[in-house]
Design a protein around this motif. Structure first.
Motif, PDB file in Angstrom:
ATOM      1  N   THR A   1      -5.145  -4.945   2.108  1.00  0.00           N
ATOM      2  CA  THR A   1      -6.048  -3.814   1.856  1.00  0.00           C
ATOM      3  C   THR A   1      -5.323  -2.634   1.229  1.00  0.00           C
ATOM      4  O   THR A   1      -5.946  -1.787   0.583  1.00  0.00           O
ATOM      5  N   ALA A   2      -3.995  -2.551   1.391  1.00  0.00           N
ATOM      6  CA  ALA A   2      -3.242  -1.416   0.851  1.00  0.00           C
ATOM      7  C   ALA A   2      -3.228  -1.430  -0.670  1.00  0.00           C
ATOM      8  O   ALA A   2      -3.083  -0.376  -1.303  1.00  0.00           O
TER       9      ALA A   2
ATOM     10  N   LEU B   1       5.123  -3.289   4.283  1.00  0.00           N
ATOM     11  CA  LEU B   1       4.178  -2.504   3.494  1.00  0.00           C
ATOM     12  C   LEU B   1       4.881  -1.811   2.331  1.00  0.00           C
ATOM     13  O   LEU B   1       4.328  -1.734   1.225  1.00  0.00           O
TER      14      LEU B   1
ATOM     15  N   GLU C   1      -2.594  -7.989  -7.739  1.00  0.00           N
ATOM     16  CA  GLU C   1      -2.627  -7.823  -6.285  1.00  0.00           C
ATOM     17  C   GLU C   1      -2.170  -9.096  -5.567  1.00  0.00           C
ATOM     18  O   GLU C   1      -1.435  -9.039  -4.580  1.00  0.00           O
TER      19      GLU C   1
ATOM     20  N   LEU D   1       4.007  -2.356  -1.683  1.00  0.00           N
ATOM     21  CA  LEU D   1       3.765  -1.248  -2.604  1.00  0.00           C
ATOM     22  C   LEU D   1       4.781  -1.242  -3.738  1.00  0.00           C
ATOM     23  O   LEU D   1       4.446  -0.894  -4.880  1.00  0.00           O
TER      24      LEU D   1
ATOM     25  N   LEU E   1      -2.390  -6.847   5.356  1.00  0.00           N
ATOM     26  CA  LEU E   1      -1.941  -5.629   4.671  1.00  0.00           C
ATOM     27  C   LEU E   1      -2.396  -5.599   3.223  1.00  0.00           C
ATOM     28  O   LEU E   1      -2.104  -4.642   2.507  1.00  0.00           O
TER      29      LEU E   1
END
Length: 396
Positions: A340-341, A140, A263, A144, A338
């Motif tokens: 959705t982050a 994660l 994304e 990011l 993941l």
């Protein structure tokens, strides 16, 4: 004179519950009934609670109007489309990033795994640093990092970074030329399929010929030439029936071309680099599992290192690599949730997120989402097991 009998009296069969087989069946039957009762109680309790709150169950909501936009769709979609279509779009987006990630992670992992065993000190140390760094940073955090620290730091569309004046990188993603097929282009895909079939048949012929005569043919070079050459000849013979739409800056954004969301790029990079670190260790362990005598025998025959690795070491190492690679592929597919982050419209974000919030059909949506991941995982496992069966060493 009667002699006393020396045979022992036959023992009775005894009660059934003393029989281990019967006792095991009784225990299993009791456990099955208890489990069935427990599941029935949960289902009944759920239906009663849903009815008390006025929530209707069923899959009829899939025919309802979605009413929201999705930034990336591989099929035609509007806000007037149904919730069933949002499920399909989320599934396709999940499969897209998973497939891209598996391909990239496999290539990077194999290269890094082989580099870790390289006699070149610098190359081996760089590969080790790559593995130790990316394997120990949470996925994660990497997602990011690529999204906010790298892609979101790119300039605005007007100041886009250009590559060959055809590929443009900016804060809104990457814009690339869009191929538009013209009349007669359909012959090229058919030629590609025929070329692939011809390459496979040639590979089988070369393998049988080598088994009979001992003479090897350059299968990879000839196969590659067939797969590339035949479609290219057909493409040229039909008059280059393909037009590239180059993106152009109009106003505040580009017009034309294909826009790849940041994304998708961030998720793809993070999944590929993270999973490749684990695959590299799998490849390294698989190569080390091959007996050193195999490479010594190859060197005694003066075989080049590349042929030794490709023809002797890797085929034997695959029996160790493939089962572990299957687990990494499954992890990559599941880790794609993941997304959705950072707002990538995958199955969890679109269907188990927005659709669930609008319809309230939590049980049905979560059950469908779980079933999708289960089917994908079982399918990947089945295909990898088929490949693993082909790579096993078979005795003559």
């Amino acid at each position: 004179m009667l002699r006393p009998s020396t045979t022992l009296p036959r023992r009775g069969r005894g009660p059934l519950w003393r029989n281990p087989a019967i006792r095991a069946l009784i225990v299993q039957a009791v456990l099955f009934l208890a489990l069935a009762f427990f599941v029935g109680y949960l289902v009944h309790n759920t239906l009663v609670n849903l009815e008390a709150r006025g929530i209707h169950t069923g899959f009829g909501f899939l025919e309802g109007r979605a009413g929201f936009a999705i930034p990336q769709t591989l099929i035609e979609y509007t806000s007037d489309s149904t919730y069933g279509k949002t499920f399909v779009i989320g599934l396709l987006n999940t499969l897209l990033v998973s497939a891209l990630g598996i391909v990239a992670a496999t290539i990077i992992g194999f290269l890094v795994g082989i580099a870790r065993l390289s006699p070149n000190w610098l190359l081996a140390r760089l590969a080790t640093i790559y593995v130790e760094a990316f394997r120990n940073i949470p996925l994660l955090v990497q997602i990011l990092f690529w999204y906010y620290a790298v892609l979101r730091a790119l300039p605005s569309p007007r100041q886009s970074l250009s590559l060959f004046d055809a590929f443009f990188f900016n804060v809104r993603g990457m814009v690339m030329p869009d191929p538009q097929p013209l009349e007669g282009f359909s012959a090229t895909p058919w030629a590609l399929l025929i070329a692939i079939a011809a390459a496979i048949l040639f590979g089988l012929f070369a393998k049988r010929r080598q088994a009979n005569t001992g003479q090897a043919l350059p299968v990879y070079w000839i196969g590659t030439a067939i797969i590339i050459g035949l479609p290219l000849i057909v493409f040229l013979a039909t008059g280059l029936p393909l037009e590239w739409v180059i993106p152009e800056m109009t106003g505040f954004n580009f017009r034309g071309g294909i826009n790849i969301l940041p994304e998708l790029l961030a998720l793809w990079l993070a999944l590929s680099i993270y999973t490749a670190a684990f695959i590299a260790e799998i490849v390294r362990s698989g190569i080390l599992s091959v007996s050193h005598g195999q490479t010594e025998a190859a060197r005694s025959l003066s075989l080049p290192e590349a042929i030794t690795l490709r023809k002797i070491v890797i085929p034997q190492a695959m029996r160790v690599i493939v089962p572990q690679m299957t687990s990494q592929y499954l992890n990559l597919i599941k880790n794609s949730s993941l997304a959705t982050a950072i707002g990538y419209p995958d199955l969890v974000a679109v269907f188990a997120g927005t659709t669930l919030n609008q319809t309230g059909q939590a049980i049905e949506i979560i059950a469908m989402t779980m079933a999708v991941y289960l089917v994908i995982s079982l399918t990947v496992s089945f295909l990898m097991n088929l490949y693993n069966a082909r790579t096993l060493l078979k005795e003559r």
